[in-house]
Design an enzyme around this catalytic site. Structure first.
Site, PDB file in Angstrom:
ATOM      1  CB  SER A  13      36.607  70.536  37.855  1.00  0.00           C
ATOM      2  OG  SER A  13      36.412  70.062  39.169  1.00  0.00           O
ATOM      3  CB  SER A 250      39.259  73.228  48.270  1.00  0.00           C
ATOM      4  OG  SER A 250      40.476  73.917  48.409  1.00  0.00           O
ATOM      5  CE  LYS A 251      39.218  69.054  42.205  1.00  0.00           C
ATOM      6  NZ  LYS A 251      37.830  69.141  41.831  1.00  0.00           N
ATOM      7  NE  ARG A 252      41.564  77.674  47.880  1.00  0.00           N
ATOM      8  CZ  ARG A 252      40.293  77.702  47.512  1.00  0.00           C
ATOM      9  NH1 ARG A 252      39.957  77.833  46.256  1.00  0.00           N
ATOM     10  NH2 ARG A 252      39.344  77.611  48.408  1.00  0.00           N
ATOM     11  CG  ASP A 253      43.359  71.954  51.564  1.00  0.00           C
ATOM     12  OD1 ASP A 253      43.966  72.601  52.419  1.00  0.00           O
ATOM     13  OD2 ASP A 253      42.133  72.067  51.367  1.00  0.00           O
TER      14      ASP A 253
END
Ligand code: GLU
Length: 303
Positions: A13, A250-253
Protein backbone atom coordinates in the site's frame (compact mmCIF):
# COMPACT_ATOMS: atom_id res chain seq x y z
CA UNK A 1 14.08 -32.10 12.68
CA UNK A 2 11.31 -29.89 11.35
CA UNK A 3 12.40 -27.34 8.73
CA UNK A 4 12.20 -23.73 9.90
CA UNK A 5 10.02 -21.65 7.59
CA UNK A 6 9.61 -17.92 8.08
CA UNK A 7 7.94 -15.30 6.00
CA UNK A 8 7.74 -11.60 5.30
CA UNK A 9 4.22 -10.51 4.43
CA UNK A 10 4.08 -6.84 3.43
CA UNK A 11 0.93 -5.09 2.27
CA UNK A 12 1.71 -3.25 -0.99
CA UNK A 13 0.00 0.00 0.00
CA UNK A 14 3.06 2.24 -0.23
CA UNK A 15 6.84 2.32 -0.17
CA UNK A 16 8.46 0.42 2.72
CA UNK A 17 10.08 2.34 5.59
CA UNK A 18 12.79 1.48 8.10
CA UNK A 19 10.22 -0.27 10.31
CA UNK A 20 9.37 -2.74 7.54
CA UNK A 21 13.06 -3.30 6.84
CA UNK A 22 13.72 -3.90 10.52
CA UNK A 23 11.07 -6.66 10.61
CA UNK A 24 12.28 -8.16 7.32
CA UNK A 25 15.92 -8.24 8.49
CA UNK A 26 15.04 -9.87 11.82
CA UNK A 27 12.80 -12.45 10.19
CA UNK A 28 15.42 -13.23 7.52
CA UNK A 29 18.19 -13.59 10.14
CA UNK A 30 16.08 -15.71 12.45
CA UNK A 31 15.31 -18.14 9.63
CA UNK A 32 18.66 -18.10 7.85
CA UNK A 33 20.70 -18.52 11.04
CA UNK A 34 18.91 -21.86 11.50
CA UNK A 35 19.16 -23.01 7.90
CA UNK A 36 15.49 -22.34 7.17
CA UNK A 37 13.43 -21.14 4.24
CA UNK A 38 12.18 -17.56 3.87
CA UNK A 39 8.98 -16.80 1.97
CA UNK A 40 7.83 -13.47 0.53
CA UNK A 41 4.05 -13.18 0.49
CA UNK A 42 2.29 -10.10 -0.87
CA UNK A 43 -0.76 -9.24 1.26
CA UNK A 44 -2.85 -7.42 -1.33
CA UNK A 45 -6.28 -8.27 0.03
CA UNK A 46 -7.46 -4.68 0.06
CA UNK A 47 -8.08 -3.77 -3.59
CA UNK A 48 -8.47 -0.06 -2.81
CA UNK A 49 -5.08 0.32 -1.15
CA UNK A 50 -2.95 -2.33 -2.86
CA UNK A 51 -1.01 -1.51 -6.01
CA UNK A 52 1.15 -3.79 -8.12
CA UNK A 53 3.74 -1.03 -8.53
CA UNK A 54 4.23 -0.98 -4.74
CA UNK A 55 4.64 -4.78 -4.73
CA UNK A 56 7.33 -4.47 -7.42
CA UNK A 57 9.02 -1.71 -5.46
CA UNK A 58 9.02 -3.88 -2.30
CA UNK A 59 10.73 -6.68 -4.23
CA UNK A 60 13.25 -4.26 -5.69
CA UNK A 61 14.05 -2.74 -2.25
CA UNK A 62 14.50 -6.21 -0.70
CA UNK A 63 16.81 -7.32 -3.53
CA UNK A 64 18.79 -4.09 -3.24
CA UNK A 65 19.36 -4.82 0.46
CA UNK A 66 20.30 -8.43 -0.31
CA UNK A 67 17.24 -9.83 1.46
CA UNK A 68 16.52 -12.57 -1.05
CA UNK A 69 13.66 -14.99 -0.56
CA UNK A 70 13.67 -18.72 -1.25
CA UNK A 71 10.07 -18.90 -2.27
CA UNK A 72 7.23 -16.53 -3.14
CA UNK A 73 7.08 -13.04 -4.56
CA UNK A 74 4.88 -11.70 -7.34
CA UNK A 75 5.84 -14.34 -9.89
CA UNK A 76 6.54 -16.98 -7.25
CA UNK A 77 6.18 -20.43 -8.71
CA UNK A 78 6.72 -22.41 -5.50
CA UNK A 79 4.47 -25.37 -4.82
CA UNK A 80 2.58 -23.48 -2.14
CA UNK A 81 1.74 -20.53 -4.35
CA UNK A 82 0.33 -18.30 -5.58
CA UNK A 83 1.98 -15.86 -3.18
CA UNK A 84 -0.32 -12.92 -3.80
CA UNK A 85 -3.34 -13.04 -1.54
CA UNK A 86 -5.55 -11.65 -4.29
CA UNK A 87 -5.02 -14.94 -6.17
CA UNK A 88 -5.85 -17.24 -3.25
CA UNK A 89 -9.63 -16.79 -3.15
CA UNK A 90 -10.47 -20.52 -3.53
CA UNK A 91 -8.34 -21.48 -0.53
CA UNK A 92 -10.06 -18.89 1.68
CA UNK A 93 -13.46 -20.04 0.41
CA UNK A 94 -12.64 -23.61 1.44
CA UNK A 95 -11.53 -22.47 4.91
CA UNK A 96 -14.72 -20.43 5.30
CA UNK A 97 -16.77 -23.50 4.45
CA UNK A 98 -14.95 -25.43 7.22
CA UNK A 99 -15.60 -22.62 9.69
CA UNK A 100 -19.29 -22.48 8.78
CA UNK A 101 -19.46 -26.25 9.33
CA UNK A 102 -18.48 -25.74 12.97
CA UNK A 103 -21.77 -23.89 13.50
CA UNK A 104 -19.91 -20.98 15.08
CA UNK A 105 -20.36 -18.49 12.21
CA UNK A 106 -23.34 -16.20 11.74
CA UNK A 107 -24.34 -13.45 9.32
CA UNK A 108 -23.97 -9.90 10.61
CA UNK A 109 -25.50 -6.75 9.14
CA UNK A 110 -24.27 -4.25 11.76
CA UNK A 111 -22.68 -1.12 10.33
CA UNK A 112 -19.60 0.43 11.93
CA UNK A 113 -21.87 3.14 13.37
CA UNK A 114 -24.13 0.45 14.93
CA UNK A 115 -21.11 -1.18 16.55
CA UNK A 116 -19.64 2.10 17.80
CA UNK A 117 -22.98 2.95 19.39
CA UNK A 118 -22.74 -0.16 21.57
CA UNK A 119 -19.17 0.46 22.83
CA UNK A 120 -18.61 0.66 26.56
CA UNK A 121 -16.96 3.97 27.57
CA UNK A 122 -13.67 2.29 28.60
CA UNK A 123 -13.03 1.15 25.04
CA UNK A 124 -11.53 4.53 24.26
CA UNK A 125 -8.18 3.22 22.95
CA UNK A 126 -9.59 2.92 19.45
CA UNK A 127 -10.26 -0.77 19.82
CA UNK A 128 -13.68 -1.76 18.56
CA UNK A 129 -15.27 -4.66 20.41
CA UNK A 130 -18.28 -6.41 18.90
CA UNK A 131 -20.97 -6.84 21.54
CA UNK A 132 -22.80 -9.68 19.80
CA UNK A 133 -25.83 -7.82 18.39
CA UNK A 134 -26.43 -10.34 15.56
CA UNK A 135 -25.21 -13.42 17.47
CA UNK A 136 -27.85 -16.19 17.47
CA UNK A 137 -29.14 -17.09 20.90
CA UNK A 138 -27.98 -20.66 20.55
CA UNK A 139 -24.56 -21.66 19.23
CA UNK A 140 -23.42 -23.81 17.53
CA UNK A 141 -26.19 -23.44 14.97
CA UNK A 142 -26.26 -23.93 11.18
CA UNK A 143 -25.20 -20.88 9.18
CA UNK A 144 -28.15 -19.08 7.54
CA UNK A 145 -26.99 -17.37 4.33
CA UNK A 146 -27.97 -13.70 4.12
CA UNK A 147 -27.09 -11.67 1.02
CA UNK A 148 -24.75 -8.75 1.67
CA UNK A 149 -24.08 -9.76 5.31
CA UNK A 150 -20.61 -10.12 6.80
CA UNK A 151 -19.69 -13.54 8.23
CA UNK A 152 -18.78 -13.34 11.90
CA UNK A 153 -17.15 -16.03 13.98
CA UNK A 154 -18.17 -16.47 17.62
CA UNK A 155 -15.24 -16.34 20.03
CA UNK A 156 -14.96 -18.92 22.83
CA UNK A 157 -15.60 -18.40 26.55
CA UNK A 158 -11.98 -18.98 27.44
CA UNK A 159 -8.68 -17.21 27.61
CA UNK A 160 -6.26 -17.97 24.79
CA UNK A 161 -2.75 -18.46 26.18
CA UNK A 162 0.47 -18.61 24.23
CA UNK A 163 4.14 -17.85 24.68
CA UNK A 164 5.57 -15.22 22.37
CA UNK A 165 9.30 -15.68 21.77
CA UNK A 166 9.95 -12.00 22.47
CA UNK A 167 7.04 -10.78 24.59
CA UNK A 168 6.76 -13.90 26.77
CA UNK A 169 3.57 -15.45 28.15
CA UNK A 170 0.31 -13.93 26.92
CA UNK A 171 -3.30 -14.51 27.94
CA UNK A 172 -6.00 -12.94 25.82
CA UNK A 173 -9.72 -12.89 26.50
CA UNK A 174 -11.17 -12.58 22.99
CA UNK A 175 -14.53 -11.36 24.31
CA UNK A 176 -12.84 -8.33 25.82
CA UNK A 177 -10.23 -7.88 23.11
CA UNK A 178 -12.43 -7.94 20.00
CA UNK A 179 -15.60 -9.99 20.50
CA UNK A 180 -16.92 -12.15 17.69
CA UNK A 181 -14.89 -11.17 14.65
CA UNK A 182 -15.43 -10.91 10.91
CA UNK A 183 -13.93 -13.55 8.68
CA UNK A 184 -15.50 -12.26 5.47
CA UNK A 185 -16.84 -8.76 4.94
CA UNK A 186 -20.30 -8.00 3.57
CA UNK A 187 -18.73 -6.84 0.28
CA UNK A 188 -17.03 -10.24 -0.07
CA UNK A 189 -13.51 -9.11 0.97
CA UNK A 190 -11.60 -11.62 3.10
CA UNK A 191 -10.50 -10.62 6.57
CA UNK A 192 -6.80 -10.35 7.33
CA UNK A 193 -7.21 -12.86 10.19
CA UNK A 194 -8.62 -15.62 8.02
CA UNK A 195 -6.25 -15.07 5.09
CA UNK A 196 -3.10 -14.90 7.20
CA UNK A 197 -3.92 -18.16 9.00
CA UNK A 198 -4.80 -20.04 5.81
CA UNK A 199 -1.66 -18.77 4.10
CA UNK A 200 0.78 -19.38 6.96
CA UNK A 201 -0.65 -22.86 7.53
CA UNK A 202 -0.69 -23.87 3.86
CA UNK A 203 2.75 -22.41 3.22
CA UNK A 204 4.17 -24.50 6.07
CA UNK A 205 5.27 -21.42 8.07
CA UNK A 206 6.70 -22.44 11.44
CA UNK A 207 7.67 -18.97 12.68
CA UNK A 208 5.72 -15.71 12.41
CA UNK A 209 7.98 -12.79 13.23
CA UNK A 210 6.31 -9.38 12.80
CA UNK A 211 5.58 -6.05 14.51
CA UNK A 212 4.08 -6.10 18.01
CA UNK A 213 1.02 -4.16 16.86
CA UNK A 214 -0.23 -7.64 15.87
CA UNK A 215 0.52 -9.34 19.20
CA UNK A 216 -3.12 -9.61 20.29
CA UNK A 217 -4.20 -10.69 16.80
CA UNK A 218 -2.12 -13.81 17.39
CA UNK A 219 -4.81 -14.97 19.86
CA UNK A 220 -7.52 -14.65 17.19
CA UNK A 221 -5.24 -16.51 14.81
CA UNK A 222 -4.52 -19.33 17.29
CA UNK A 223 -8.27 -19.78 17.68
CA UNK A 224 -8.63 -20.01 13.87
CA UNK A 225 -5.74 -22.49 13.62
CA UNK A 226 -7.53 -24.67 16.11
CA UNK A 227 -10.92 -24.54 14.34
CA UNK A 228 -9.33 -25.24 10.96
CA UNK A 229 -7.29 -28.14 12.33
CA UNK A 230 -3.85 -26.64 11.76
CA UNK A 231 -0.88 -26.50 14.10
CA UNK A 232 -0.04 -22.93 15.23
CA UNK A 233 3.38 -21.55 14.30
CA UNK A 234 5.70 -20.00 16.84
CA UNK A 235 5.10 -16.25 17.29
CA UNK A 236 7.74 -13.55 17.78
CA UNK A 237 6.49 -9.97 17.94
CA UNK A 238 9.17 -7.31 17.68
CA UNK A 239 8.81 -3.71 18.89
CA UNK A 240 7.78 -1.25 16.23
CA UNK A 241 10.34 1.29 15.06
CA UNK A 242 9.39 4.80 16.21
CA UNK A 243 10.28 8.22 14.84
CA UNK A 244 12.04 10.91 16.89
CA UNK A 245 8.74 11.90 18.50
CA UNK A 246 8.36 8.31 19.78
CA UNK A 247 5.45 7.59 17.44
CA UNK A 248 5.44 4.42 15.34
CA UNK A 249 6.71 4.98 11.82
CA UNK A 250 4.15 5.45 9.12
CA UNK A 251 4.28 6.08 5.42
CA UNK A 252 4.28 9.81 6.28
CA UNK A 253 7.78 9.69 7.85
CA UNK A 254 9.51 10.49 4.60
CA UNK A 255 13.06 10.61 5.99
CA UNK A 256 12.89 6.95 7.00
CA UNK A 257 11.08 5.78 3.86
CA UNK A 258 13.02 3.57 1.47
CA UNK A 259 12.74 6.23 -1.19
CA UNK A 260 14.73 8.69 0.90
CA UNK A 261 16.98 6.08 2.50
CA UNK A 262 18.03 4.59 -0.85
CA UNK A 263 18.80 8.03 -2.24
CA UNK A 264 21.08 8.91 0.70
CA UNK A 265 22.55 5.66 2.04
CA UNK A 266 24.19 2.40 1.01
CA UNK A 267 22.47 -0.94 1.75
CA UNK A 268 25.04 -1.54 4.53
CA UNK A 269 24.19 1.78 6.18
CA UNK A 270 20.48 0.97 6.17
CA UNK A 271 21.12 -2.54 7.51
CA UNK A 272 23.23 -0.89 10.22
CA UNK A 273 20.30 1.35 11.21
CA UNK A 274 17.98 -1.65 11.50
CA UNK A 275 20.59 -3.75 13.33
CA UNK A 276 21.33 -1.02 15.87
CA UNK A 277 17.63 -0.68 16.68
CA UNK A 278 17.42 -4.46 17.11
CA UNK A 279 20.39 -4.38 19.52
CA UNK A 280 22.45 -6.59 17.19
CA UNK A 281 25.26 -4.03 17.02
CA UNK A 282 26.15 -1.54 19.78
CA UNK A 283 26.29 1.63 17.64
CA UNK A 284 25.02 2.60 14.25
CA UNK A 285 27.60 1.64 11.62
CA UNK A 286 27.46 0.13 8.14
CA UNK A 287 27.18 -3.63 8.29
CA UNK A 288 26.67 -6.34 5.68
CA UNK A 289 24.00 -9.03 5.84
CA UNK A 290 26.66 -11.73 6.08
CA UNK A 291 28.23 -9.95 9.07
CA UNK A 292 24.80 -9.75 10.69
CA UNK A 293 24.22 -13.40 10.03
CA UNK A 294 27.58 -14.21 11.64
CA UNK A 295 26.74 -12.08 14.65
CA UNK A 296 23.30 -13.75 15.02
CA UNK A 297 24.93 -17.18 14.82
CA UNK A 298 27.47 -16.17 17.48
CA UNK A 299 24.60 -15.04 19.75
CA UNK A 300 22.76 -18.33 19.23
CA UNK A 301 25.90 -20.40 19.90
CA UNK A 302 26.74 -18.50 23.09
CA UNK A 303 23.25 -19.13 24.56
N1 GLU B 1 0.51 -7.50 5.96
C1 GLU B 1 0.77 -7.06 7.29
C2 GLU B 1 1.50 -5.73 7.26
O1 GLU B 1 2.07 -5.37 6.24
C3 GLU B 1 1.61 -8.04 8.07
C4 GLU B 1 0.83 -9.18 8.52
C5 GLU B 1 1.60 -10.25 9.25
O2 GLU B 1 2.84 -10.26 9.23
O3 GLU B 1 0.93 -11.12 9.82
O4 GLU B 1 1.49 -5.05 8.26
Amino acid sequence: MKEIVGRFAPSPSGRMHLGNIYTAVLSWLSVKSRGGRWILRIEDLDPQRSKMEFARQIEDDLHWLGLDWDEGGIDGMGVRGPYLQSLRHDLYEEALRKLKDTGLCYPCTCTRADILATQAPHESDGRVVYMGTCRPRLLPSPYKEKAGAAVRLAVPDETISFVDRIKGAQSVDLHRHCGDFIVRRGDGAWSYQLAVVVDDAMMGVTEVLRGDDLLLSAAQQIYLYRLLGYESPEFAHVPLVCNEAGIRLSKRDKSLSMEYLRAHHTPEEILGMAARRAGLIPAEAPVSLSELLECTLRKIRSK
